[in-house]
Design a protein around this motif. Structure first.
Motif, short mmCIF file in Angstrom:
data_model
loop_
_atom_site.label_atom_id
_atom_site.label_comp_id
_atom_site.label_asym_id
_atom_site.label_seq_id
_atom_site.Cartn_x
_atom_site.Cartn_y
_atom_site.Cartn_z
N LYS A 170 0.85 -1.18 0.00
CA LYS A 170 0.00 0.00 0.00
C LYS A 170 0.89 1.23 0.00
O LYS A 170 1.88 1.27 0.73
CB LYS A 170 -0.85 -0.01 1.26
CG LYS A 170 -1.71 1.21 1.45
CD LYS A 170 -2.33 1.22 2.81
CE LYS A 170 -3.06 2.54 3.00
NZ LYS A 170 -3.73 2.62 4.28
N MET B 78 3.72 0.19 2.76
CA MET B 78 3.52 -0.85 3.78
C MET B 78 3.21 -2.16 3.04
O MET B 78 2.37 -2.17 2.15
CB MET B 78 2.30 -0.43 4.63
CG MET B 78 1.91 -1.39 5.70
SD MET B 78 2.90 -1.18 7.18
CE MET B 78 2.14 0.28 7.91
N ILE C 105 1.44 -5.55 2.46
CA ILE C 105 0.15 -6.09 2.87
C ILE C 105 -0.03 -7.48 2.25
O ILE C 105 0.62 -7.81 1.26
CB ILE C 105 -1.03 -5.18 2.43
CG1 ILE C 105 -0.93 -4.87 0.92
CG2 ILE C 105 -1.04 -3.88 3.21
CD1 ILE C 105 -2.25 -4.82 0.28
N VAL C 106 -0.91 -8.25 2.86
CA VAL C 106 -1.26 -9.55 2.27
C VAL C 106 -2.77 -9.53 2.05
O VAL C 106 -3.54 -9.68 2.99
CB VAL C 106 -0.85 -10.72 3.19
CG1 VAL C 106 -1.30 -12.04 2.58
CG2 VAL C 106 0.67 -10.73 3.38
N HIS C 107 -3.16 -9.24 0.82
CA HIS C 107 -4.58 -9.18 0.46
C HIS C 107 -4.83 -10.38 -0.45
O HIS C 107 -4.50 -10.34 -1.65
CB HIS C 107 -4.86 -7.86 -0.26
CG HIS C 107 -6.31 -7.57 -0.44
ND1 HIS C 107 -7.12 -8.31 -1.28
CD2 HIS C 107 -7.12 -6.64 0.12
CE1 HIS C 107 -8.35 -7.83 -1.23
NE2 HIS C 107 -8.37 -6.82 -0.40
N MET D 197 -4.50 -6.77 5.47
CA MET D 197 -5.09 -6.80 4.13
C MET D 197 -5.12 -5.44 3.48
O MET D 197 -4.95 -5.30 2.28
CB MET D 197 -6.51 -7.35 4.18
CG MET D 197 -6.59 -8.83 3.86
SD MET D 197 -8.27 -9.40 3.89
CE MET D 197 -8.93 -8.75 2.38
N SER D 198 -5.36 -4.40 4.27
CA SER D 198 -5.48 -3.07 3.69
C SER D 198 -4.28 -2.19 3.98
O SER D 198 -4.10 -1.16 3.36
CB SER D 198 -6.73 -2.37 4.25
OG SER D 198 -6.55 -2.10 5.63
N GLY D 199 -3.46 -2.59 4.96
CA GLY D 199 -2.34 -1.75 5.36
C GLY D 199 -2.75 -0.63 6.30
O GLY D 199 -1.94 0.20 6.70
N GLU D 200 -4.05 -0.58 6.66
CA GLU D 200 -4.54 0.45 7.58
C GLU D 200 -4.07 0.15 9.00
O GLU D 200 -4.04 -1.01 9.42
CB GLU D 200 -6.07 0.47 7.59
CG GLU D 200 -6.69 1.12 6.39
CD GLU D 200 -6.58 2.63 6.43
OE1 GLU D 200 -7.15 3.26 7.34
OE2 GLU D 200 -5.89 3.17 5.56
#
Lengths: 350, 79
Positions: free
Chosen positions: A222, A236, A238-240, B19-22
């Motif tokens: 991200k 950052m 991420i694992v989506h 999942m979102s990096g939030e």
């Protein structure tokens, strides 16, 4: 020892991918000889001899293939050249077109086919997105202020005004849209594209396809901070799972060969395609930093060597970019300006 | 695994959604609520625990729990 030439060594606030690729290769095997291909003698990569061993000023691709080929053969003769990794959008069509000729000359590449390259054209992305089960936000081509006004009325504000290859701005009113339209068209020409704005997080995936439907590795990230041009600055990992699945499906469906980046907007499990870049992105070193060295794997594939396809990495790793001052000597600049190549390591001030 | 279970949460109330990096900063009661929701406790049960631990009325705690669950849904962390 392999000699790998890499373009896009403009490590500025609008960075090219070259320095990240070179750094990844050096971390893979310090015996790699990294050769920078530069279009500007002031490209920082020309002076970063801790990642790029030697750099050469290249003729612009717009001046034709013969000049580029001649230059690559000169480099091969002088210091050896086993592979070239072009990483700038403007030069990719030429390298893709002549990749077989380069192979015949003993210079390897890992590039998509012309047909695959054309998938990233803005007017092809709607069909690509449908095939991947995701959404491509509505986009309209405009070539006059009148057409721009009609497009803005249809898409409503805010929307995105972008060039066919470079630059994209979110606009909130007609005056802003006209200003961006003029800026982009003056610099990059037509058409200008106007795209519907979608909600979500901007998430990107970098990967490499083997040309037979399998991925060599994937990393999603991200953008947490961008430059004024919207370029990835801090990020950052991420694992989506759904986004990574879309990237795998992209490689499988199109038998993609070579590096790529998918730029997406993601709202929960709804994924919007924004762009496909048929090359490594400037943040490619982030993947290396989380343990997935994609440039290394790309070289190994090109050389028919064994490579890992391991794609497990940790979410929550941060990439922090910073500026740094490198002090060079005027003799470095002089050699690039007059000889078209950087000095050999240690030659400055002699 | 649902997204709330995937949320990385430390004892200082810093939460990260892989999942979102939030990332989110949570207060003590929010951490408590997430812990209880993960154990599949409902709003009434959460309110009872909050009213015991934080010296608030059951009604206030119940309202807070419902609002917090709505926020989690808004961020896609709860169905």
């Amino acid at each position: 020892m392999k000699s790998i030439a890499i373009s896009g060594i403009n490590d500025t606030d609008n960075p090219g991918p070259g320095v990240g690729i070179a750094r990844s290769l050096k971390e893979s095997d310090s015996s790699f000889k990294t050769i920078g291909l530069s279009y500007d003698i002031q490209d920082p990569g020309n002076y970063m001899d801790f990642v790029i061993d030697k750099s050469y000023v290249m003729p612009y691709p717009t001046h034709g293939w013969e000049g580029v080929k001649e230059r690559l053969l000169y480099i091969k003769e002088r210091i050896g050249l086993d592979m070239v990794m072009p990483s700038l959008d403007a030069e990719l069509p030429m390298y893709i077109k002549y990749q077989d000729e380069l192979s015949d000359l003993g210079i390897k590449t890992l590039l998509p086919t012309t047909k695959q390259f054309n998938l990233r054209a803005k007017d092809a992305l709607d069909e690509v997105s449908k095939n991947l089960g995701i959404i491509y936000p509505k986009i309209l081509k405009v070539a006059s202020i009148r057409e721009l006004e009609i497009a803005l009325k249809e898409l409503e504000f805010p929307c995105v005004v972008k060039g066919n290859y470079y630059k994209a701005y979110v606009v909130h009113n007609t005056a802003e849209a006209v200003k961006r339209y003029s800026e982009i068209s003056n610099e990059w020409g037509f058409p200008i594209l106007v795209q519907k704005m979608v909600q979500g997080e901007e998430l990107n995936v970098v990967g490499v396809g083997d040309g037979k439907g399998a991925v060599l590795g994937l990393v999603a990230a991200k953008k947490t901070t961008t430059t004024s041009l919207g370029k990835f600055w801090n990020g950052m990992s991420i694992v989506h799972p759904r986004l990574l699945e879309v990237a795998r499906e992209f490689v499988k469906h199109y038998q993609w060969r070579g590096p790529f980046e998918l730029e997406c907007m993601v709202d929960g499990d709804t994924i919007y395609m924004i762009e496909i870049n048929p090359r490594f992105p400037a943040w490619v070193y982030f993947a290396t930093g989380v343990g997935i060295n994609l440039p290394e794997r790309a070289v190994q594939l090109a050389f028919d060597e064994a490579y890992s396809t391991q794609s497990e990495y940790a979410a929550g790793k941060m990439m922090i970019r910073y500026t740094y001052e490198k002090i060079a000597d005027v003799s470095d600049l002089s050699n690039l300006a007059t000889q078209g190549e950087s000095l050999n390591k240690g030659d400055a001030n002699e | 695994m649902n997204r709330l279970d995937m949320l990385a949460l430390n004892e200082k109330g810093f939460a990260f959604d892989p999942m979102s990096g939030e990332s989110f900063s949570l207060n003590e009661s929010a951490v408590k609520m997430i812990t209880l929701i993960r154990k599949e406790e409902d709003a009434k049960s959460i309110a009872t625990r909050l009213s015991e631990d934080f010296d608030v009325s059951f009604n206030d705690a119940y309202t807070d729990a419902l609002e917090f669950m709505e926020k989690l849904k808004h961020h896609g962390l709860m169905d």
